[in-house]
Design a protein around this motif. Structure first.
Motif, mmCIF file in Angstrom:
data_model
loop_
_atom_site.group_PDB
_atom_site.id
_atom_site.type_symbol
_atom_site.label_atom_id
_atom_site.label_comp_id
_atom_site.label_asym_id
_atom_site.label_seq_id
_atom_site.Cartn_x
_atom_site.Cartn_y
_atom_site.Cartn_z
ATOM 1 N N ASN A 4 4.875 -2.031 -6.970
ATOM 2 C CA ASN A 4 4.562 -0.650 -7.346
ATOM 3 C C ASN A 4 3.539 -0.584 -8.472
ATOM 4 O O ASN A 4 2.749 0.373 -8.553
ATOM 5 N N HIS A 18 5.116 3.036 -1.362
ATOM 6 C CA HIS A 18 6.096 2.823 -2.429
ATOM 7 C C HIS A 18 7.070 1.757 -1.953
ATOM 8 O O HIS A 18 7.457 1.729 -0.781
ATOM 9 N N HIS A 61 7.997 2.042 1.945
ATOM 10 C CA HIS A 61 8.023 3.464 2.275
ATOM 11 C C HIS A 61 6.594 3.993 2.271
ATOM 12 O O HIS A 61 5.834 3.750 1.320
ATOM 13 N N THR A 86 4.156 6.955 1.775
ATOM 14 C CA THR A 86 4.111 8.277 1.141
ATOM 15 C C THR A 86 2.923 9.103 1.608
ATOM 16 O O THR A 86 2.905 10.319 1.451
ATOM 17 N N ASP A 87 1.916 8.456 2.179
ATOM 18 C CA ASP A 87 0.724 9.150 2.685
ATOM 19 C C ASP A 87 0.134 8.284 3.794
ATOM 20 O O ASP A 87 -0.492 7.273 3.521
#
Length: 415
Positions: free
Chosen positions: A302, A310, A334, A336-337
């Motif tokens: 991160n 993420h 994960h 996120t975009d």
């Protein structure tokens, strides 16, 4: 003699609106609604004449469905104006019932009574005996958009066999589920060609199978009688969530669209002693091993601030594959975009951090060449990770070949 025919969205719209195409009524309605229409529906609607009077061999799997989720096998088996005479299955089989890497045997399809030939068993290329009596081959399978997925290479071997047999190949095209804009990663070194990469393309190619077929036929010299029936209403930036089509897992370990987005990066983990999450409900999203410090790995990843990603500390116990029955620590990736996410960067970043902080336990799987090199398409990436090169330096090394590929790719885009 090479012959390539494509049917564009522009030509399709003119045909689909003609009242003469009664079988294309559903296709027309879907197109007018702005929903993506797969090439299969176009082929069985306004382009049905391509099959008229012919004995057809169908290469497909569970993703070969119409907009209404009707199997291509079922639709074509019911046809009266042509004859579905044989089925061919890629890795995982015609019905998708085989695990990754498992050999599939020839058999008789229980539902249709048709011969179902395996292209992931004793042979990966259709034999003359399999093709005997057929007039044309139809290929309808959903790809993922990553070089090491095996379906494009099944298509390449089908095209080679068709050329040798003097018959045509029709590719019923489908969207690239992770979008058709981004192109990432090293371009395959031909010396490392295998069934997880047969031609010099990058890890994330940003093309549909129809576009790849055109490239393989023209730029890589297959030279078969090729027809690509394009899907309609697909825009290159659109991923699978924007097509209006339901998600049908292309293989047992590709359960969600997020899996597909992450796969071009974390499939590289298969070439190491880390678990890539097989045997869990989140394959390719969960990465780890019993020796990993989950919190430390997540924190360091991160801190890299990779766009659209993420990393969450995670623990999991695979039910099969690497570390079966053992508790693994690691991360879940994960997104996120989706538009900003660069999966190849993420996969390499994970390997750099693990190699640096767990080098005593971490290793690449042995082989000659190592399986990691086949997945990466180059040998220098493994060496760069071992040497601790920066992610930016690694990415700089693949740019010249990637730029040359993009120029070649631009000539084959259909959308």
């Amino acid at each position: 003699m090479q012959l390539i025919k494509t049917f564009s969205r522009r030509s399709f719209v003119g045909l689909a609106t003609a009242s003469a195409f009664a079988t294309g009524t559903t296709v027309t309605a879907q197109a007018r609604a702005g929903r993506v229409v797969p090439g299969l529906d176009v082929l069985l609607g306004p382009k049905r004449g391509l099959l008229a009077g012919k004995r057809v061999g169908l290469i497909t799997n569970p993703t070969g469905v119409t907009v209404k989720l009707v199997s291509a096998i079922d639709r074509m088996a019911q046809a009266r104006d042509f004859k579905l005479a044989a089925l061919f299955g890629p890795e995982h089989g015609v019905r998708g019932d085989a695990q990754a890497g498992a050999a599939v045997a020839d058999h008789v399809d229980a539902r249709t009574g048709l011969p179902a030939y395996s292209l992931y068993g004793t042979t990966r290329k259709p034999t003359p005996a399999m093709l005997a009596g057929l007039d044309v081959l139809v290929f309808d399978i959903q790809d993922i958009g990553a070089r090491f997925y095996t379906y494009p290479w099944t298509l390449a071997l089908v095209m080679q066999a068709a050329r040798e047999a003097g018959m045509g190949v029709i590719v019923a095209d489908r969207p690239n589920p992770i979008g058709g804009i981004r192109v990432e990663g090293p371009v395959l070194d031909p010396a490392l060609a295998s069934f997880v990469g047969a031609y010099p393309i990058p890890i994330r190619h940003g093309m549909t199978l129809g576009e790849l077929a055109l490239m393989m036929n023209t730029d890589f010299g297959i030279g078969c009688d090729l027809t690509v029936v394009t899907c309609t209403n697909w825009r290159r930036p659109d991923d699978a969530t924007q097509t209006g089509l339901p998600w049908v897992p292309p293989s047992p370990n590709m359960p969600t669209i997020d899996t597909a987005f992450i796969y071009p990066g974390t499939c590289l983990i298969e070439g190491t002693n880390l678990s890539e999450g097989r045997g869990t409900t989140k394959p390719f999203e969960l990465i780890g091993a019993p020796f990993i410090d989950a919190h430390g790995l997540a924190d360091r990843l991160n801190q890299r601030n990779l766009p659209g990603a993420h990393f969450r500390p995670a623990w999991f116990t695979p039910s099969f594959s690497k570390f079966q029955g053992q508790l693994c620590a690691g991360v879940q990736v994960h997104i996120t975009d989706r538009a900003a996410f660069a999966p190849v960067d993420a996969g390499i970043a994970i390997l750099l951090e693990v190699a640096r902080h767990h080098g005593k336990d971490f290793s690449f799987l042995p082989g000659n060449p190592p399986f990691f090199d086949k997945l990466a398409g180059v040998s220098w990436l493994r060496e760069a990770i071992t040497a601790g090169e920066s992610l930016d330096a690694i990415k700089t090394r693949w740019q010249p070949e990637l730029a040359a590929f993009k120029l070649k790719r631009a000539r084959r885009l259909l959308y």
